[in-house]
Design an enzyme around this catalytic site. Structure first.
Site, PDB file in Angstrom:
ATOM      1  N   THR A  90      73.995  83.055  32.432  1.00 35.29           N
ATOM      2  CA  THR A  90      72.861  82.183  32.750  1.00 35.29           C
ATOM      3  C   THR A  90      71.710  82.280  31.746  1.00 35.29           C
ATOM      4  O   THR A  90      71.160  81.272  31.318  1.00 35.29           O
ATOM      5  CB  THR A  90      72.345  82.528  34.156  1.00 35.29           C
ATOM      6  OG1 THR A  90      73.400  82.268  35.074  1.00 35.29           O
ATOM      7  CG2 THR A  90      71.126  81.716  34.532  1.00 35.29           C
ATOM      8  N   ASP A 300      75.642  77.475  41.117  1.00 29.49           N
ATOM      9  CA  ASP A 300      76.087  78.799  40.666  1.00 29.49           C
ATOM     10  C   ASP A 300      76.259  79.757  41.838  1.00 29.49           C
ATOM     11  O   ASP A 300      77.257  80.483  41.928  1.00 29.49           O
ATOM     12  CB  ASP A 300      75.070  79.364  39.672  1.00 29.49           C
ATOM     13  CG  ASP A 300      75.526  80.694  39.087  1.00 29.49           C
ATOM     14  OD1 ASP A 300      76.516  80.689  38.342  1.00 29.49           O
ATOM     15  OD2 ASP A 300      74.895  81.723  39.380  1.00 29.49           O
ATOM     16  N   HIS A 304      79.793  81.454  42.810  1.00 29.41           N
ATOM     17  CA  HIS A 304      80.045  82.899  42.906  1.00 29.41           C
ATOM     18  C   HIS A 304      80.522  83.298  44.302  1.00 29.41           C
ATOM     19  O   HIS A 304      81.373  84.166  44.456  1.00 29.41           O
ATOM     20  CB  HIS A 304      78.777  83.690  42.577  1.00 29.41           C
ATOM     21  CG  HIS A 304      78.458  83.749  41.123  1.00 29.41           C
ATOM     22  ND1 HIS A 304      79.341  84.252  40.191  1.00 29.41           N
ATOM     23  CD2 HIS A 304      77.363  83.369  40.423  1.00 29.41           C
ATOM     24  CE1 HIS A 304      78.801  84.179  38.981  1.00 29.41           C
ATOM     25  NE2 HIS A 304      77.601  83.640  39.090  1.00 29.41           N
ATOM     26  N   ASP A 345      74.115  75.673  32.025  1.00 22.79           N
ATOM     27  CA  ASP A 345      73.932  76.898  31.240  1.00 22.79           C
ATOM     28  C   ASP A 345      75.262  77.545  30.868  1.00 22.79           C
ATOM     29  O   ASP A 345      75.334  78.370  29.969  1.00 22.79           O
ATOM     30  CB  ASP A 345      73.032  77.883  32.002  1.00 22.79           C
ATOM     31  CG  ASP A 345      73.576  78.201  33.394  1.00 22.79           C
ATOM     32  OD1 ASP A 345      74.401  77.432  33.934  1.00 22.79           O
ATOM     33  OD2 ASP A 345      73.152  79.235  33.946  1.00 22.79           O
ATOM     34  N   HIS A 490      81.829  83.731  35.794  1.00 22.23           N
ATOM     35  CA  HIS A 490      81.914  83.107  34.463  1.00 22.23           C
ATOM     36  C   HIS A 490      81.508  84.190  33.480  1.00 22.23           C
ATOM     37  O   HIS A 490      81.410  85.357  33.848  1.00 22.23           O
ATOM     38  CB  HIS A 490      80.959  81.910  34.424  1.00 22.23           C
ATOM     39  CG  HIS A 490      79.590  82.267  34.909  1.00 22.23           C
ATOM     40  ND1 HIS A 490      78.630  82.845  34.108  1.00 22.23           N
ATOM     41  CD2 HIS A 490      79.043  82.231  36.150  1.00 22.23           C
ATOM     42  CE1 HIS A 490      77.550  83.104  34.828  1.00 22.23           C
ATOM     43  NE2 HIS A 490      77.767  82.757  36.071  1.00 22.23           N
TER      44      HIS A 490
HETATM   45 ZN   LIG Z   1      74.160  80.498  35.317  1.00 17.24          ZN
END
Ligand SMILES: [Zn+2]
Length: 559
Positions: A90, A300, A304, A345, A490
């Site tokens: 990020t 995000d 996750h 991002d 990621h």
């Molecule tokens: Zn991120």
């Protein structure tokens, strides 16, 4: 198009880091910036980052969008944008979007790194933390853009015209600070159960009002979101360790700030606050263009917690599409001439447990053999060195550091041995030493063709980077044991984490689709050209993208 002469800027970056103020931009002798706003230039730049919005999920959901995303697909569409560097996290990703620079130059090489010179608290330094303000015993940190080594577009705009407003809001401090930079007029991010700002600043009336609305919602809770009919095939439970994911609906229990955060409600609130700030700051009504950076974090958090292919992500993107549609309608209603850029991002990857069922049997969770602790134990024994703290890292991939008091000869042997040991592990793709990465020229070709060493080079900065970097094989997820709230991630150098859409839109523009690879570092030079901002040559890693699909050219003389 212009390319960086990296040597001269590197010298400037290093010089800046030796000085108390780290921004190159703030140094005496920084090159001048000028602006002649062209007739018809937009009055407001709206730069949106959707955290973890990969090119893959953009492609998957694109046909379903009817709201804000659908509007943007009528503009200049770059479906193969790249966060081209290896460290697809990020903080590095956000640092590229409005600086026009890769992490090698922004200095944001990861979300956190090891600094063995730190004397208060742990050696792990968070990318948006002012370590000099740490106090013993405190579990919290002081949020700051202090590690960002280059100026943002908003800072360049303010340098040319101090009247220009530079505003940033986000669900995460690092999202707001890396897009806004050092000189931000107003900056807010979500923390716990409310939006907060920099230490020493008061919350503005708009943030107080938004927090009051959220307080009310949190006090009473909220029902589940409906499941769109077309999400039905994704609505299937998958077990990952102790977590069950795939069928969530985001019902909000009263008082649960964390449930609010990991849901479409966080993005809706961030956009509400953004509209309030447009009014408060009179954005787009100024004599010179303003900039509003909005980093939307819920995608995000949902990724996750539940992965990319469940009902949860389907609901999240449906709700985000509607929230973006309402946001743009609010700007329209105010009669503002604005240009939007929307990107991400970094990308993302689903959880191995579901991938196994969906034709990607090779996906796996990382085993513990590549941990710094295991490596320290083996090599400490071999060389008669104390194992504790011999090799450090902030996770089972990415940058690794050797204890700093070792002599160069021992360090060299340890790097060689670590490389041999790790590369014998079937889950490890390659280990690159800092020397190998530093000797790799900064790539200049299209990002889809880059070698792993070139990807590593783009996020290597000698001030913050480790002694070597570990890349896991494609499909190996660096979460050894999934748990509720954290099953997928990621951060790899692979394209599922590097590829992101880049969408530009402005009312009346001649839209087009360009499927060739471009980079997120191309965004700042493209927007600077659009508003007539003359940035000194060499200040960007990216190039100007002509955003006019017809015979016009928005890059003008700088292309
Ligand atoms: Zn991120």
């Amino acid at each position: 198009m212009f390319r960086v002469k990296s040597l001269s800027r590197y010298a400037a970056v290093l010089l800046a880091c030796a000085a108390p103020v780290v921004s190159v931009f703030a140094q005496d002798g920084a090159p001048a910036v000028s602006q002649q706003v062209p007739a018809g230039a937009p009055k407001l730049i709206v730069a949106i980052s959707i955290d973890q919005f990969s090119a893959d999920i953009f492609a998957q959901y694109r046909q379903r969008f009817t709201g804000g995303f659908a509007r943007l697909t009528q503009g200049a569409v770059f479906p193969a944008g790249f966060q081209s560097h290896a460290a697809t996290e990020t903080c590095p990703g956000h640092s590229t979007i409005l600086t026009g620079n890769r992490p090698a130059h922004t200095g944001i090489i990861a979300n956190s790194w090891i600094d063995q010179s730190v004397t208060t608290g742990p050696k792990v330094v968070y990318c948006a933390e002012d370590v000099s303000k740490r106090t013993a015993g405190s579990k919290d940190y002081v949020a700051s853009p202090v590690h960002l080594l280059v100026p943002t577009l908003g800072e360049w705009m303010k340098k040319a015209n101090p009247a220009a407003r530079n505003i940033a809001v986000s669900g995460k401090d690092r999202g707001a600070l890396m897009m806004g930079g050092h000189d931000i007029d107003q900056v807010y991010w979500w923390k716990g159960k409310q939006f907060v700002t920099l230490a020493g600043r008061e919350l503005g009336a708009t943030a107080v009002a938004e927090n009051a609305e959220i307080d009310k919602l949190l006090a009473k809770g909220a029902p589940a979101f409906p499941l769109p009919a077309w999400c039905g095939r994704q609505d299937r439970a998958v077990q990952a360790g102790t977590a069950t994911v795939g069928t969530g609906r985001f019902a909000l229990k009263a008082g649960e700030g964390d449930q609010f955060r990991v849901s479409p409600r966080l993005d809706r609130a961030t956009l509400d606050l953004a509209v309030k700030l447009v009014d408060e700051q009179k954005l787009g009504k100024n004599s010179v263009p303003d900039i509003l950076a909005v980093s939307l974090s819920a995608t995000d958090y949902v990724g996750h917690a539940t992965g990319t292919e469940g009902a949860e992500m389907c609901i999240q993107l449906t709700q985000l599409d509607m929230a973006l549609g309402d946001f743009f309608a609010s700007l329209d209603k105010r009669g503002i001439d604005y240009v939007v850029v929307l990107t991400a991002d970094h990308g993302g990857f689903d959880l191995p447990e579901r991938l196994h069922e969906q034709a990607l049997e090779k996906s796996a969770r990382v085993n513990s053999a590549v941990s710094p602790e295991a490596l320290s134990a083996t090599l400490g024994k071999k060389y008669g060195l104390e194992a504790k703290g011999l090799i450090l890292s902030d996770g089972p991939s990415g940058d690794y550091w050797l204890r700093r008091d070792l002599d160069p000869g021992t360090k060299g042997k340890l790097v060689d041995d670590a490389k041999a040991l790790l590369e014998a592990d079937p889950q490890v793709e390659v280990v690159l030493s800092a020397a190998e990465i530093a000797a790799t020229p900064m790539p200049t070709t299209s990002p889809e063709t880059w070698t792993l060493a070139e990807r590593a080079r783009a996020s290597y900065n000698p001030l913050h980077s480790g002694d070597f970097v570990v890349f896991l094989k494609r499909g190996v997820v660096p979460i050894p044991a999934p748990r509720a709230g954290y099953v997928a991630t990621h951060g790899s150098p692979w394209d599922y984490d590097r590829r992101v859409p880049i969408l530009f839109w402005r009312k009346g523009m001649t839209g087009f689709e360009q499927p060739s690879g471009v980079e997120t570092v191309d965004i700042a030079p493209s927007l600077a050209a659009l508003i007539g901002l003359k940035i000194p040559q060499g200040a960007f890693d990216g190039r100007c993208l002509d955003l006019d699909g017809g015979t016009g050219n928005t890059c003008g003389a700088v292309k």
